[in-house]
Design an enzyme around this catalytic site. Structure first.
Site, mmCIF file in Angstrom:
data_model
loop_
_atom_site.group_PDB
_atom_site.id
_atom_site.type_symbol
_atom_site.label_atom_id
_atom_site.label_comp_id
_atom_site.label_asym_id
_atom_site.label_seq_id
_atom_site.Cartn_x
_atom_site.Cartn_y
_atom_site.Cartn_z
ATOM 1 N N ASP A 1 12.329 6.804 50.142
ATOM 2 C CA ASP A 1 11.115 6.203 50.709
ATOM 3 C C ASP A 1 9.819 6.562 49.980
ATOM 4 O OD1 ASP A 1 10.928 8.845 51.407
ATOM 5 O OD2 ASP A 1 11.283 8.542 53.550
ATOM 6 N N GLY A 2 9.894 7.480 49.033
ATOM 7 C CA GLY A 2 8.668 7.842 48.311
ATOM 8 C C GLY A 2 7.733 8.745 49.105
ATOM 9 N N ASP B 1 14.736 17.871 34.873
ATOM 10 C CA ASP B 1 13.633 16.997 35.313
ATOM 11 C C ASP B 1 12.568 17.797 36.053
ATOM 12 O OD1 ASP B 1 16.075 16.989 37.028
ATOM 13 O OD2 ASP B 1 14.720 16.107 38.502
ATOM 14 N N ARG C 1 -1.666 16.916 43.457
ATOM 15 C CA ARG C 1 -1.519 18.050 42.551
ATOM 16 C C ARG C 1 -2.148 17.724 41.208
ATOM 17 N NH1 ARG C 1 5.121 18.412 42.016
ATOM 18 N NH2 ARG C 1 5.398 16.344 41.130
ATOM 19 N N LYS D 1 1.619 13.203 45.588
ATOM 20 C CA LYS D 1 3.049 13.344 45.853
ATOM 21 C C LYS D 1 3.295 12.983 47.314
ATOM 22 C CE LYS D 1 6.897 16.638 45.529
ATOM 23 N NZ LYS D 1 7.304 17.955 45.018
HETATM 24 P P1 AMP Z 1 13.633 16.826 43.166
HETATM 25 O O1 AMP Z 1 14.968 17.434 43.450
HETATM 26 O O2 AMP Z 1 12.659 16.951 44.319
HETATM 27 O O3 AMP Z 1 13.037 17.264 41.888
HETATM 28 O O4 AMP Z 1 13.878 15.250 43.076
HETATM 29 C C1 AMP Z 1 14.813 14.663 42.199
HETATM 30 C C2 AMP Z 1 14.513 13.191 42.047
HETATM 31 O O5 AMP Z 1 14.540 12.522 43.306
HETATM 32 C C3 AMP Z 1 13.136 12.893 41.450
HETATM 33 O O6 AMP Z 1 13.281 11.799 40.601
HETATM 34 C C4 AMP Z 1 12.305 12.553 42.660
HETATM 35 O O7 AMP Z 1 11.217 11.737 42.332
HETATM 36 C C5 AMP Z 1 13.302 11.854 43.547
HETATM 37 N N1 AMP Z 1 12.938 11.928 44.968
HETATM 38 C C6 AMP Z 1 13.007 13.037 45.763
HETATM 39 N N2 AMP Z 1 12.596 12.743 47.011
HETATM 40 C C7 AMP Z 1 12.239 11.440 47.014
HETATM 41 C C8 AMP Z 1 11.723 10.536 48.001
HETATM 42 N N3 AMP Z 1 11.482 10.914 49.242
HETATM 43 N N4 AMP Z 1 11.482 9.262 47.632
HETATM 44 C C9 AMP Z 1 11.715 8.858 46.357
HETATM 45 N N5 AMP Z 1 12.205 9.643 45.405
HETATM 46 C C10 AMP Z 1 12.463 10.916 45.704
HETATM 47 MG MG MG Z 2 11.610 16.937 40.772
#
Ligand code: AMP
Ligand code: MG
Length: 447
Positions: free
Chosen positions: A56-57, A191, A114, A44
């Site tokens: 940015d991933g 999700d 993870r 992650k």
């Molecule tokens: P989360 O609220 O952390 O569960 O994220 C919601 C969505 O946003 C998921 O599809 C994550 O993969 C995406 N996401 C969150 N942070 C990033 C990031 N820095 N770069 C790319 N995708 C992100």
């Molecule tokens: Mg998530």
């Protein structure tokens, strides 16, 4: 290796958000260990994926430490969760606007590896249905059953229902555990709901300190409080309803799906009753007396700032051999739990005094020896939970280059039910400086 990221959608804060996907998670592959268990390894924060959209991933050190420590802490509390295998800082900086208020900052980046038998989420199923891809949906369900629910036998409509029923039950059981230890997930979007009933996606989660059922750590949710502590059981069911809708095309009959959703309620209610009875040191739940005791206690705990973890932990020290004790004596092992013990009003003392009297009478019926009673209670009422300010102390140090506290905490939280006298300071209630500090009481999704 043949690494991949997954495509999924989700309901976020009650609304269908369309395609999301692993924006910063990369599955490296699967390992079968010598116990014949299969585990998927996932990075992650290792960079962009096909589902990163405009982001940015990457992940920052503070949120990676939070995920690393908390997922392990949850595991050792006996709560179903994804695990964390490693945490590395990348040496690169990542720009984040922590509170989305126009103050972006460079922060150190990190990657957590993870592990979980499966990272499938409710949203994986929902997306296929939203797109009308019923054949693919069925393939995914068949795959899930063959891979992670093989005890159910060959996939068929009957198996699909058995499978959904099990998802309802494991989800309910997971949420009972969250309620037991005061864990608030913070972003229960579909999700972020694991098909295996595991706690997944540690973002702006938090732990109840003073018992406030309306509390949520997530500032993004501070108005609606959709994901606050007390709403978690209901949201679990709402999320399962979305999953039910999404698998409907392979079942074509709403009634049995509704039955499973009702089963969720029953499982949760039964689990909650038993869990609360165990927290109070009773071997089983006695509907007539215990219902009243529990609801009166949850009211009392909200009257003045009372630390949930300390209150329940110290309840095991109560002398239950006589029901003729003064309130002051009954209350003394619990004083540590109060944020302002000197300000308890007479009225309050009378009310909790009456509760304690009934509690002592009820407890003495259990006929357990003092040690048996406290041993049992100490196995469900943890001494050490990863209080928000404690994680923040480790983060502050690590951001200055010293990661030692992360390992120190990891060791402590591997034994959350043990006394560990040398680590007493990590069982203390939140200090005043942490009350309104970002990271300690307020978090956003900007991880
Ligand atoms: P989360 O609220 O952390 O569960 O994220 C919601 C969505 O946003 C998921 O599809 C994550 O993969 C995406 N996401 C969150 N942070 C990033 C990031 N820095 N770069 C790319 N995708 C992100
Ligand atoms: Mg998530």
């Amino acid at each position: 290796m043949d690494p991949y990221s997954m495509c999924y959608g989700g309901h976020q804060f009650g609304n269908w958000a369309g395609q999301l996907g692993d924006g910063r998670a990369i599955n490296l592959g699967e390992i079968i260990n010598n116990r014949n268990e299969h585990w998927t390894l996932q990075l992650k924060g290792a960079g962009a994926t096909p589902y990163s959209r405009n982001a940015d991933g990457l992940a920052v050190l503070r949120s990676s430490i939070r995920e690393f420590l908390c997922s392990e802490a949850m595991h050792f509390l006996g709560i179903p969760t994804t695990r964390a295998l490693s945490l590395v800082s990348t040496g690169e900086s990542v720009v984040r606007d922590m509170f989305y208020d126009g103050h972006p900052k460079n922060e150190p980046g990190a990657v957590v590896c993870r592990v979980s038998p499966s990272f499938l989420r409710f949203g994986n199923f929902e997306l296929l249905t939203a797109r009308g891809e019923t054949d693919l949906l069925q393939q995914l369900i068949d795959f899930t059953i063959r891979t992670d629910f093989s005890h159910m036998g060959k996939p068929s409509t009957t198996t699909y229902l058995k499978w959904f029923s099990e998802v309802c039950q494991t989800t309910a059981e997971m949420i009972v555990h969250w309620m037991r230890v005061g864990f608030v997930h913070g972003v229960m979007n579909t999700d972020n709901m694991s098909i295996l009933g595991l706690t997944i996606d540690y973002g702006p989660y938090g732990w109840l300190e003073n018992f406030d059922p309306d509390w949520t750590p997530n500032t993004t949710d501070s108005h609606g409080r959709r994901y606050c502590y007390k709403n978690q059981p209901h949201i679990g069911q709402w999320n399962l309803l979305q999953l039910a809708n999404s698998i409907y095309p392979v079942i074509n009959d709403a009634a049995p799906l509704q039955e499973c959703l009702n089963l969720y309620n029953d499982t949760f209610q039964k689990g909650w009753n038993e869990m609360m009875a165990h927290k109070l040191g009773f071997t089983s739940f006695e509907p007539r007396t215990d219902d009243r005791l529990i609801s009166e206690l949850t009211d009392i705990l909200q009257l003045v700032e009372t630390d949930m973890t300390i209150f329940f932990r110290n309840l095991s020290r109560l002398n239950i051999t006589s029901d003729k004790q003064e309130t002051t004596a009954l209350l003394s092992p619990l004083l540590d739990a109060y944020y302002q013990p000197e300000q308890l009003s007479e009225e309050y003392k009378i009310r909790i005094g009456e509760w304690l009297q009934s509690y002592v009478r009820r407890s003495s019926r259990e006929k357990l020896s003092g040690n048996d009673r406290s041993d049992r209670m100490n196995r469900v009422n943890p001494k050490y939970v990863l209080r928000n300010y404690i994680a923040q102390l480790a983060i502050d140090k690590a951001e200055k280059g010293d990661a030692s506290m992360v390992s120190e905490l990891l060791d402590i939280f591997r034994h959350p039910y043990d006394e560990q006298p040398e680590n007493e300071q990590f069982a203390e209630k939140r200090p005043e400086w942490a009350r309104n500090r970002p990271g300690c009481s307020m978090l956003s999704c900007s991880s």
